[in-house]
Scaffold this active site. Structure first.
Site, short mmCIF file in Angstrom:
data_model
loop_
_atom_site.label_atom_id
_atom_site.label_comp_id
_atom_site.label_asym_id
_atom_site.label_seq_id
_atom_site.Cartn_x
_atom_site.Cartn_y
_atom_site.Cartn_z
N PRO A 252 0.79 -1.24 0.00
CA PRO A 252 0.00 0.00 0.00
C PRO A 252 0.82 1.29 0.00
O PRO A 252 0.25 2.37 0.06
CB PRO A 252 -0.79 -0.11 1.31
CG PRO A 252 0.12 -0.88 2.21
CD PRO A 252 0.84 -1.87 1.34
N GLY B 200 4.08 2.00 1.83
CA GLY B 200 5.03 2.35 2.88
C GLY B 200 6.47 2.41 2.40
O GLY B 200 7.15 3.42 2.55
N CYS C 46 8.08 -10.74 4.04
CA CYS C 46 7.81 -10.60 5.47
C CYS C 46 7.48 -11.99 6.02
O CYS C 46 6.45 -12.20 6.65
CB CYS C 46 6.67 -9.63 5.73
SG CYS C 46 6.52 -9.20 7.48
#
Length: 527
Positions: free
Chosen positions: A330, A332, A450
């Site tokens: 999104p 970051g 991640c």
């Protein structure tokens, strides 16, 4: 918070009617069905009706609304919670309580459901989902927070009356009274005594699905750490994370955050750590120059931006660097990369496959000078073919299981399954292939997940090195150390893995590749 309705004679269960008139033990004197206590003594509220709270406490109501959105709508708690806090206008203290209650109930769901199953006379799947969410909230208050038992019981029953109904409130009252009879360690001892498998005992104690416990133990070994660290890692997943902030380089500052109680981060420059609350109270957060971003994400983005390029001989006409964020939503990392690019005279091409997420990327990049970035909506798997060899730095932060961010996204541990690994693998490989294709000779590619799972990290890297002769692996651990404020010790076999229990970051993985010039590949073949 003020708590009302101190229970009277807590150990006394009231029968609720004349035994001769009540032939059905499940009904009161007026014939209304009461809570179902099974073989155990039935327990009704020990407070007179006039003493019972009927209005839902706002903080507990917010936590309930978050759990319902997660359970009913597959929403993400970190997105819903701030909206509900603002909607109910909670002050900082109540917002903190609601956050701890909602996130704690979600993290502890596996353990709490196992405890509730011992105290409810039917399978939990047969309960109204809203009632089950209330029970989880009540159980977390009783076993996982410093809430007095009478307050947890009274307020949770009041919440049930307000949001579900008076009938279910009796069930909630009875079940939570049974839960309150033992401490968490006593319940865990009872559960673990019936479970012969060590992994499943860890799953119960640390509230992780068993397959994730096994996967994380395997991940520790794959990245050069001891499998005996698994308890520390699982505990770190269950700890409430500190909010990480980043000031966009050359654009934002940490001043407002530090004045508001945050402290300077100790892993990477331009970062700060905050206790949370409504960060929207800071103008820098509202205008996007100060952003919430895990420090692990900050580190991998800075490492890709700082890795040395294998540049051709300099000439006066060399173009400015072009950077690519292949999976930018999104936004970051894109915002941080865009700010770094603007400082260095480079430009960022941010790609996102979904239009609504592409809009989020544009919003994130809005504070960055407009001539330093461009947002594109398209499939990252084809971008390497559409823009072959055009970018000097490429970051591919690919979709993954998110096993490295379980502390920040507590609901995800209950949504993921081993099947996700098989489904995501081809996409991850295709995106890495596209990223390499889009990279200019001498350029750098950062493959990021991640997740520490080897199926999403080291195995993908090994496959790429085996398939292609135009890349070489760089030392990602050294690249992270070069942008960190102190050595991290995250490197292993050329790649790097951050850990919540070691670095207090999400478990971010980084592999760095250099795209080889054609002449180098030809020389290698001749050798």
């Amino acid at each position: 918070m003020s708590e009302r309705g101190e229970p009277r004679d807590r150990g006394r269960a009231r029968s609720g009617g004349d035994g001769e008139r009540r032939r059905d033990p499940r009904r009161d004197a007026q014939g209304r069905e009461r809570n179902r206590g099974g073989a155990a003594p039935r327990r009704f509220s020990e407070q007179a009706p006039s003493q019972r709270s009927r209005a839902a406490d706002p903080a507990r109501l917010v936590a309930f609304e978050v759990l319902r959105a997660v359970s009913r709508d597959d929403a993400y708690a970190n997105l819903v919670l701030p909206q509900r806090i603002r909607h109910h206008r909670l002050d900082r203290r109540d917002a903190g309580f609601a956050t701890e209650l909602a996130y704690g109930a979600l993290r502890g769901q596996g353990t709490y459901d196992a405890i509730l199953a011992l105290n409810v006379d039917r399978p939990l799947g047969q309960l109204d989902p809203a009632v089950l969410d209330v029970l989880r909230l009540g159980t977390h208050q009783l076993l996982g927070m410093r809430v007095p038992p009478h307050a947890a019981l009274n307020q949770t029953v009041a919440l049930t009356r307000a949001v579900v109904g008076a009938g279910p409130a009796s069930l909630v009252n009875a079940v939570l009274r049974r839960v309150s009879e033992k401490e968490l360690d006593e319940w865990l001892a009872e559960l673990e005594s019936a479970q012969p498998d060590a992994t499943e005992r860890d799953a119960l104690r640390y509230s992780h699905p068993g397959w994730i416990v096994r996967a994380l133990r395997q991940s520790l070994a794959a990245h050069g750490r001891g499998a005996d660290e698994i308890s520390d890692l699982l505990e770190a997943d269950n700890a409430a994370p500190v909010v990480n902030l980043v000031a966009l380089p050359g654009i934002g500052t940490l001043d407002e955050a530090l004045e508001g109680g945050a402290r300077t981060g100790d892993l990477v420059e331009g970062s700060a750590l905050s206790g949370g609350g409504d960060l929207g109270r800071w103008s820098a957060v509202r205008d996007g120059t100060l952003r919430v971003q895990d420090v692990g994400s900050q580190l991998v983005a800075r490492a890709v931006a700082a890795a040395p390029l294998d540049e051709p001989p300099q000439d006066s006409g060399r173009r400015p660097e072009r950077w690519l964020d292949l999976c930018a939503g999104p936004g970051g990392k894109a915002a941080l990369l865009g700010a770094l690019a603007a400082e260095r005279g480079a430009t960022l091409f941010a790609n996102e496959v979904l239009p609504h997420r592409a809009e989020l990327v544009r919003k994130a990049l809005h504070p960055v000078p407009a001539d330093a970035w461009e947002v594109h909506t398209g499939d990252g798997r084809t971008l390497g073919t559409e823009h072959p060899g055009q970018f000097d730095r490429v970051i591919a932060d690919v979709p993954c299981t998110g096993l490295g961010a379980l502390r920040r996204r507590p609901e995800s541990r209950w949504r993921r399954s081993p099947n996700d690994l098989a489904e995501l693998g081809p996409l991850q490989r295709a995106l890495l292939e596209s990223a390499i294709d889009a990279t200019a000779p001498g350029g750098v590619v950062g493959y990021v997940t991640c997740s520490p799972h080897p199926a999403e990290t080291t195995v993908v890297v090994a496959d790429a090195l085996r398939r292609r002769d135009d890349i070489e692996l760089l030392d990602a651990g050294a690249a992270l150390d070069a942008v960190a404020l102190h050595p991290l010790g995250a490197g292993h076999d050329g790649t790097a893995q951050l850990w919540p229990h070691i670095h207090a970051t999400d478990a971010m993985f980084l592999a760095l590749f250099r795209k080889l010039p054609a002449a180098t590949r030809l020389a290698d073949r001749r050798r």
